[in-house]
Write a protein that holds these residues in place. Structure first.
Motif, PDB file in Angstrom:
ATOM      1  N   ASN A  62      -3.688  10.550  -2.244  1.00  0.00           N
ATOM      2  CA  ASN A  62      -3.339   9.526  -1.278  1.00  0.00           C
ATOM      3  C   ASN A  62      -2.383   8.497  -1.876  1.00  0.00           C
ATOM      4  OD1 ASN A  62      -4.284   6.539  -0.389  1.00  0.00           O
ATOM      5  ND2 ASN A  62      -4.278   7.869   1.410  1.00  0.00           N
ATOM      6  N   VAL A  63      -2.673   8.061  -3.111  1.00  0.00           N
ATOM      7  CA  VAL A  63      -1.819   7.068  -3.780  1.00  0.00           C
ATOM      8  C   VAL A  63      -0.434   7.637  -4.041  1.00  0.00           C
ATOM      9  CG1 VAL A  63      -1.496   5.758  -5.920  1.00  0.00           C
ATOM     10  CG2 VAL A  63      -3.736   5.802  -4.803  1.00  0.00           C
ATOM     11  N   LEU A  64      -0.357   8.865  -4.567  1.00  0.00           N
ATOM     12  CA  LEU A  64       0.925   9.476  -4.889  1.00  0.00           C
ATOM     13  C   LEU A  64       1.733   9.789  -3.631  1.00  0.00           C
ATOM     14  CD1 LEU A  64      -0.228  11.921  -7.714  1.00  0.00           C
ATOM     15  CD2 LEU A  64       1.172   9.871  -7.998  1.00  0.00           C
ATOM     16  N   LEU A  65       1.053  10.123  -2.564  1.00  0.00           N
ATOM     17  CA  LEU A  65       1.721  10.517  -1.325  1.00  0.00           C
ATOM     18  C   LEU A  65       2.240   9.318  -0.538  1.00  0.00           C
ATOM     19  CD1 LEU A  65       2.335  13.007   0.484  1.00  0.00           C
ATOM     20  CD2 LEU A  65       0.119  12.643   1.572  1.00  0.00           C
ATOM     21  N   ASN A  66       1.515   8.216  -0.591  1.00  0.00           N
ATOM     22  CA  ASN A  66       1.816   7.101   0.306  1.00  0.00           C
ATOM     23  C   ASN A  66       2.291   5.820  -0.370  1.00  0.00           C
ATOM     24  OD1 ASN A  66       0.728   8.160   3.028  1.00  0.00           O
ATOM     25  ND2 ASN A  66      -0.982   8.528   1.620  1.00  0.00           N
ATOM     26  N   MET A  67       1.969   5.641  -1.635  1.00  0.00           N
ATOM     27  CA  MET A  67       2.152   4.330  -2.241  1.00  0.00           C
ATOM     28  C   MET A  67       3.155   4.312  -3.390  1.00  0.00           C
ATOM     29  SD  MET A  67       1.376   1.143  -2.247  1.00  0.00           S
ATOM     30  CE  MET A  67       0.040   1.116  -1.060  1.00  0.00           C
ATOM     31  N   ILE A  68       3.034   5.257  -4.332  1.00  0.00           N
ATOM     32  CA  ILE A  68       3.865   5.164  -5.529  1.00  0.00           C
ATOM     33  C   ILE A  68       4.179   6.546  -6.081  1.00  0.00           C
ATOM     34  CG2 ILE A  68       1.780   4.771  -6.919  1.00  0.00           C
ATOM     35  CD1 ILE A  68       3.539   3.010  -8.760  1.00  0.00           C
ATOM     36  N   ALA A  69       5.469   6.839  -6.199  1.00  0.00           N
ATOM     37  CA  ALA A  69       5.914   8.123  -6.745  1.00  0.00           C
ATOM     38  C   ALA A  69       6.041   7.969  -8.261  1.00  0.00           C
ATOM     39  CB  ALA A  69       7.242   8.528  -6.127  1.00  0.00           C
ATOM     40  N   VAL A  70       4.935   8.143  -8.959  1.00  0.00           N
ATOM     41  CA  VAL A  70       4.866   7.858 -10.394  1.00  0.00           C
ATOM     42  C   VAL A  70       5.715   8.840 -11.189  1.00  0.00           C
ATOM     43  CG1 VAL A  70       3.325   7.518 -12.354  1.00  0.00           C
ATOM     44  CG2 VAL A  70       2.511   7.030 -10.040  1.00  0.00           C
ATOM     45  N   THR A  71       6.453   8.313 -12.173  1.00  0.00           N
ATOM     46  CA  THR A  71       7.200   9.142 -13.118  1.00  0.00           C
ATOM     47  C   THR A  71       6.697   8.843 -14.532  1.00  0.00           C
ATOM     48  OG1 THR A  71       8.963   7.564 -13.638  1.00  0.00           O
ATOM     49  CG2 THR A  71       9.215   8.862 -11.617  1.00  0.00           C
ATOM     50  N   GLN A  72       7.142   9.647 -15.491  1.00  0.00           N
ATOM     51  CA  GLN A  72       6.724   9.450 -16.887  1.00  0.00           C
ATOM     52  C   GLN A  72       7.155   8.099 -17.444  1.00  0.00           C
ATOM     53  OE1 GLN A  72       7.471  12.603 -19.705  1.00  0.00           O
ATOM     54  NE2 GLN A  72       7.264  14.189 -18.140  1.00  0.00           N
ATOM     55  N   ASP A  73       8.195   7.526 -16.862  1.00  0.00           N
ATOM     56  CA  ASP A  73       8.719   6.258 -17.370  1.00  0.00           C
ATOM     57  C   ASP A  73       8.008   5.042 -16.799  1.00  0.00           C
ATOM     58  OD1 ASP A  73      10.650   7.584 -18.919  1.00  0.00           O
ATOM     59  OD2 ASP A  73      12.026   7.700 -17.206  1.00  0.00           O
ATOM     60  N   ASP A  74       7.069   5.245 -15.896  1.00  0.00           N
ATOM     61  CA  ASP A  74       6.390   4.116 -15.267  1.00  0.00           C
ATOM     62  C   ASP A  74       5.328   3.517 -16.179  1.00  0.00           C
ATOM     63  OD1 ASP A  74       7.519   3.573 -12.673  1.00  0.00           O
ATOM     64  OD2 ASP A  74       6.828   5.551 -12.075  1.00  0.00           O
ATOM     65  N   VAL A  75       5.139   2.207 -16.015  1.00  0.00           N
ATOM     66  CA  VAL A  75       4.128   1.466 -16.767  1.00  0.00           C
ATOM     67  C   VAL A  75       3.442   0.527 -15.784  1.00  0.00           C
ATOM     68  CG1 VAL A  75       3.655  -0.011 -18.758  1.00  0.00           C
ATOM     69  CG2 VAL A  75       5.683   1.482 -18.767  1.00  0.00           C
ATOM     70  N   MET A  76       2.129   0.648 -15.665  1.00  0.00           N
ATOM     71  CA  MET A  76       1.398  -0.215 -14.734  1.00  0.00           C
ATOM     72  C   MET A  76       0.518  -1.185 -15.505  1.00  0.00           C
ATOM     73  SD  MET A  76      -0.597   0.754 -11.243  1.00  0.00           S
ATOM     74  CE  MET A  76      -0.784  -0.524  -9.990  1.00  0.00           C
ATOM     75  N   LEU A  77       0.518  -2.433 -15.031  1.00  0.00           N
ATOM     76  CA  LEU A  77      -0.261  -3.489 -15.657  1.00  0.00           C
ATOM     77  C   LEU A  77      -1.529  -3.742 -14.859  1.00  0.00           C
ATOM     78  CD1 LEU A  77      -0.423  -5.747 -17.828  1.00  0.00           C
ATOM     79  CD2 LEU A  77       0.816  -7.229 -16.215  1.00  0.00           C
ATOM     80  N   HIS A  78      -2.663  -3.805 -15.569  1.00  0.00           N
ATOM     81  CA  HIS A  78      -3.964  -4.045 -14.943  1.00  0.00           C
ATOM     82  C   HIS A  78      -4.599  -5.299 -15.525  1.00  0.00           C
ATOM     83  CE1 HIS A  78      -4.256   0.019 -13.076  1.00  0.00           C
ATOM     84  NE2 HIS A  78      -3.471   0.333 -14.096  1.00  0.00           N
ATOM     85  N   ALA A  79      -4.837  -6.282 -14.669  1.00  0.00           N
ATOM     86  CA  ALA A  79      -5.565  -7.479 -15.085  1.00  0.00           C
ATOM     87  C   ALA A  79      -6.812  -7.661 -14.241  1.00  0.00           C
ATOM     88  CB  ALA A  79      -4.684  -8.714 -14.992  1.00  0.00           C
ATOM     89  N   ALA A  80      -6.751  -7.211 -12.990  1.00  0.00           N
ATOM     90  CA  ALA A  80      -7.957  -7.202 -12.161  1.00  0.00           C
ATOM     91  C   ALA A  80      -8.923  -6.167 -12.719  1.00  0.00           C
ATOM     92  CB  ALA A  80      -7.608  -6.868 -10.716  1.00  0.00           C
ATOM     93  N   SER A  81     -10.197  -6.317 -12.401  1.00  0.00           N
ATOM     94  CA  SER A  81     -11.206  -5.412 -12.934  1.00  0.00           C
ATOM     95  C   SER A  81     -10.910  -3.957 -12.560  1.00  0.00           C
ATOM     96  CB  SER A  81     -12.588  -5.801 -12.397  1.00  0.00           C
ATOM     97  OG  SER A  81     -13.551  -4.830 -12.757  1.00  0.00           O
ATOM     98  N   LEU A  82     -10.967  -3.079 -13.556  1.00  0.00           N
ATOM     99  CA  LEU A  82     -10.754  -1.652 -13.306  1.00  0.00           C
ATOM    100  C   LEU A  82     -11.906  -1.031 -12.527  1.00  0.00           C
ATOM    101  CD1 LEU A  82      -9.271  -0.653 -16.776  1.00  0.00           C
ATOM    102  CD2 LEU A  82      -8.061  -0.690 -14.598  1.00  0.00           C
ATOM    103  N   VAL A  83     -12.977  -1.781 -12.345  1.00  0.00           N
ATOM    104  CA  VAL A  83     -14.101  -1.311 -11.541  1.00  0.00           C
ATOM    105  C   VAL A  83     -13.673  -1.131 -10.091  1.00  0.00           C
ATOM    106  CG1 VAL A  83     -16.339  -2.011 -10.574  1.00  0.00           C
ATOM    107  CG2 VAL A  83     -15.882  -2.293 -13.012  1.00  0.00           C
ATOM    108  N   HIS A  84     -12.696  -1.917  -9.645  1.00  0.00           N
ATOM    109  CA  HIS A  84     -12.337  -1.933  -8.232  1.00  0.00           C
ATOM    110  C   HIS A  84     -10.976  -1.274  -7.995  1.00  0.00           C
ATOM    111  CE1 HIS A  84     -15.907  -4.152  -7.145  1.00  0.00           C
ATOM    112  NE2 HIS A  84     -15.701  -4.917  -8.187  1.00  0.00           N
ATOM    113  N   ALA A  85     -10.211  -1.783  -7.038  1.00  0.00           N
ATOM    114  CA  ALA A  85      -8.997  -1.091  -6.589  1.00  0.00           C
ATOM    115  C   ALA A  85      -8.002  -0.843  -7.706  1.00  0.00           C
ATOM    116  CB  ALA A  85      -8.347  -1.881  -5.455  1.00  0.00           C
ATOM    117  N   SER A  86      -7.904  -1.754  -8.654  1.00  0.00           N
ATOM    118  CA  SER A  86      -6.941  -1.574  -9.738  1.00  0.00           C
ATOM    119  C   SER A  86      -7.166  -0.252 -10.471  1.00  0.00           C
ATOM    120  CB  SER A  86      -7.032  -2.750 -10.721  1.00  0.00           C
ATOM    121  OG  SER A  86      -5.934  -2.773 -11.603  1.00  0.00           O
ATOM    122  N   GLY A  87      -8.428   0.104 -10.668  1.00  0.00           N
ATOM    123  CA  GLY A  87      -8.749   1.327 -11.387  1.00  0.00           C
ATOM    124  C   GLY A  87      -8.336   2.596 -10.682  1.00  0.00           C
ATOM    125  N   VAL A  88      -8.115   2.516  -9.371  1.00  0.00           N
ATOM    126  CA  VAL A  88      -7.713   3.688  -8.591  1.00  0.00           C
ATOM    127  C   VAL A  88      -6.359   4.229  -9.046  1.00  0.00           C
ATOM    128  CG1 VAL A  88      -6.929   4.342  -6.271  1.00  0.00           C
ATOM    129  CG2 VAL A  88      -9.094   3.157  -6.557  1.00  0.00           C
TER     130      VAL A  88
END
Length: 507
Positions: free
Chosen positions: A189-215
């Motif tokens: 769902n994420v790859l299809l609708n939200m973000i076309a991730v490539t090897q060069d992408d870097v995502m930052l997580h500060a919100a708890s990984l327990v919730h939506a950020s961890g998805v």
């Protein structure tokens, strides 16, 4: 049958062995290292008695071991039950009792809470990640003696792999169960609708990984991209990390974005690498998103509407739709999600009229744990999920959320949706933050009551704010009562906590 959660972990590990998968502070782990460590942790958990299907609670803050311990549970066939560390001891005790966990894995920084939980629940086994408590093991130490290949287990698509507690703002404790299939469905769902991730992408997580950020972790893992983890959200450190790590994608709740906008270094932060600013979880005040787009550009912003029961995207508002015409919408339906609107009798709502949003998607949970009545109210036998949100489709197919069914205010026989009043109030230049609820009234049954946090150096009174709302909404929707506060209660994940606010105002 499509791939399972376990299949996707194995695929990412096999494909991108030498690439950096995780970064935390000065530490980093490659895909091969995460794969090996998670396999060793899986064997260690099994040695301690966590057989496939066992529910194991995780009390782990954001850190280097957040992802390896999650993957370890999947490799061991364990049903992990994340506990948000920001919750109280009583809430943790209640959750552990409700779900029937007899094993807890805790981070070293949460050893004191683990000890308190064991004191309250003597049968609870507590094992640490770099720590020990109450006779339990140090999993990291035990893992060093284990094989670097995962346990040889067979999994089924219907196996429950994670149970997420979600009370929303209703106060009802619910344990939503995701399966091997549904969690893989979230990744798709994420790859299809939200973000076309490539090897060069870097995502930052500060919100708890327990919730939506961890998805977002699994989609990035599957594409060989990098995950950068912060221990928590602090605006100055977050802005520094954006530049230092050349971050390409972030996920924020509205409160976090507001705090970034107010941070001294916001305007001077180098965000040239940043491609996507993803936000959701709660309604975004119009003033906040407009200011953010002025600084960072409309082309970066993506909004999602979803729920724990159907993550991540039920609907998506793409960058090109971040215009004055559509900012009040939550977007068009996700490509892999079916949406219906039902009236109060459970029939299809007439075109252009609000109805309860019900959805069907591969990412939907398999129901709540041990909650037959709630399951009957929420899930249908043919896969539809009642969201309890009220929405309406406009003539171009954009979904607009009116409010939660439980949040709707009925005043003098008229229905008022708090969100539209909040949207109107938030456009006033003196309003930093606001929340609208219904409070009891002898004449009107309920009255529209606004709680407002003013911007520093600004002033406004009740009459001014009430009149401001009346300029854009029907007069019965304007607040009859305006209270001023230093802050507004939030849930553990930063959502507006209407229930707590209502309870406070009604005492």
């Amino acid at each position: 049958m499509g791939p399972t959660y376990l299949d996707l972990i194995r695929q990412g590990a096999l494909t991108y062995k030498d690439r950096i998968a995780l970064v935390f502070a000065e530490q980093q782990l490659s895909f091969a290292q995460v794969d090996a460590l998670s396999s060793q942790l899986a064997h260690a958990l099994a040695q301690l008695g966590a057989a496939p299907g066992t529910r194991v609670a995780l009390l782990v803050n954001n850190g280097l071991y957040s992802v390896p311990i999650d993957f370890a549970c999947v490799k061991a066939g364990i049903n992990r039950v994340p506990l948000n560390a920001r919750l109280s001891l009583d809430e943790h005790i209640r959750m552990l009792g409700d779900i029937g966990c007899t094993m807890l894995v805790f981070g070293a920084d949460l050893a004191e809470r683990a000890a308190a939980l064991q004191a309250a629940i003597p049968a609870l086994q507590c094992h640490g990640l770099g720590a020990k408590a109450g006779g339990g093991a140090d999993l990291l130490e035990l893992a060093t003696k284990q094989p670097e290949t995962g346990p040889n287990i067979q999994v089924q698509a219907s196996d429950v792999v994670i149970t997420l507690y979600t009370s929303g703002t209703t106060g009802t404790l619910k344990a939503a169960q995701h399966t091997q299939a549904s969690y893989a469905g979230i990744c798709r769902n994420v790859l299809l609708n939200m973000i076309a991730v490539t090897q060069d992408d870097v995502m930052l997580h500060a919100a708890s990984l327990v919730h939506a950020s961890g998805v977002f972790v699994l989609p990035f893992w599957l594409r060989g991209a990098k995950t950068v983890i912060l221990p928590g959200f602090e605006p100055a450190a977050y802005l520094c990390a954006l530049t230092e790590h050349r971050i390409t994608a972030i996920n924020l709740v509205p409160t976090m974005l507001q705090m970034l906008l107010d941070a001294p270094g916001f305007a001077s932060t180098d965000v040239s690498a940043l491609r996507q600013v993803i936000y959701g979880a709660s309604p975004m005040p119009r003033a906040v998103i407009n200011k953010a787009m002025q600084h960072w550009g409309q082309h970066r912003f993506w909004q999602y509407y979803g729920q724990t029961e159907v993550p991540l995207c039920i609907a998506v508002l793409r960058p090109e739709d971040h215009t004055e015409e559509f900012l009040g919408a939550c977007g068009r339906p996700a490509l892999d999600v079916e949406i219906r609107l039902l009236d109060s009798e459970g029939k299809e709502a007439a075109p252009g009229t609000p109805g309860e949003i019900v959805v069907r998607a591969p990412s939907a949970v398999a129901g709540y744990y041990n909650a037959a009545e709630l399951n009957a109210e929420t899930f249908t036998s043919d896969g539809w999920v009642h969201t309890r949100d009220i929405g309406v489709f406009d003539s171009r197919g954009y979904l607009h959320i009116k409010d939660r069914t439980s949040d709707m205010i009925i005043t003098g026989g008229y229905n008022v949706y708090p969100r539209e009043v909040e949207d109107a109030l938030s456009l006033h230049p003196a309003v930093k933050e606001c929340a609208v609820v219904g409070t009891p009234d002898e004449k009107w049954v309920e009255i529209v009551t606004a709680v407002v946090v003013l911007r520093e150096g600004h002033a406004a009174d009740e009459a001014e704010l009430s009149d401001w709302v009346a300029k854009s909404l029907a007069s019965y929707k304007k607040p009859k009562r305006v209270l001023f506060a230093a802050d507004i209660p939030k849930t553990a994940v930063g959502k507006l906590n209407r229930k707590q606010l209502r309870d406070k105002l009604r005492t």
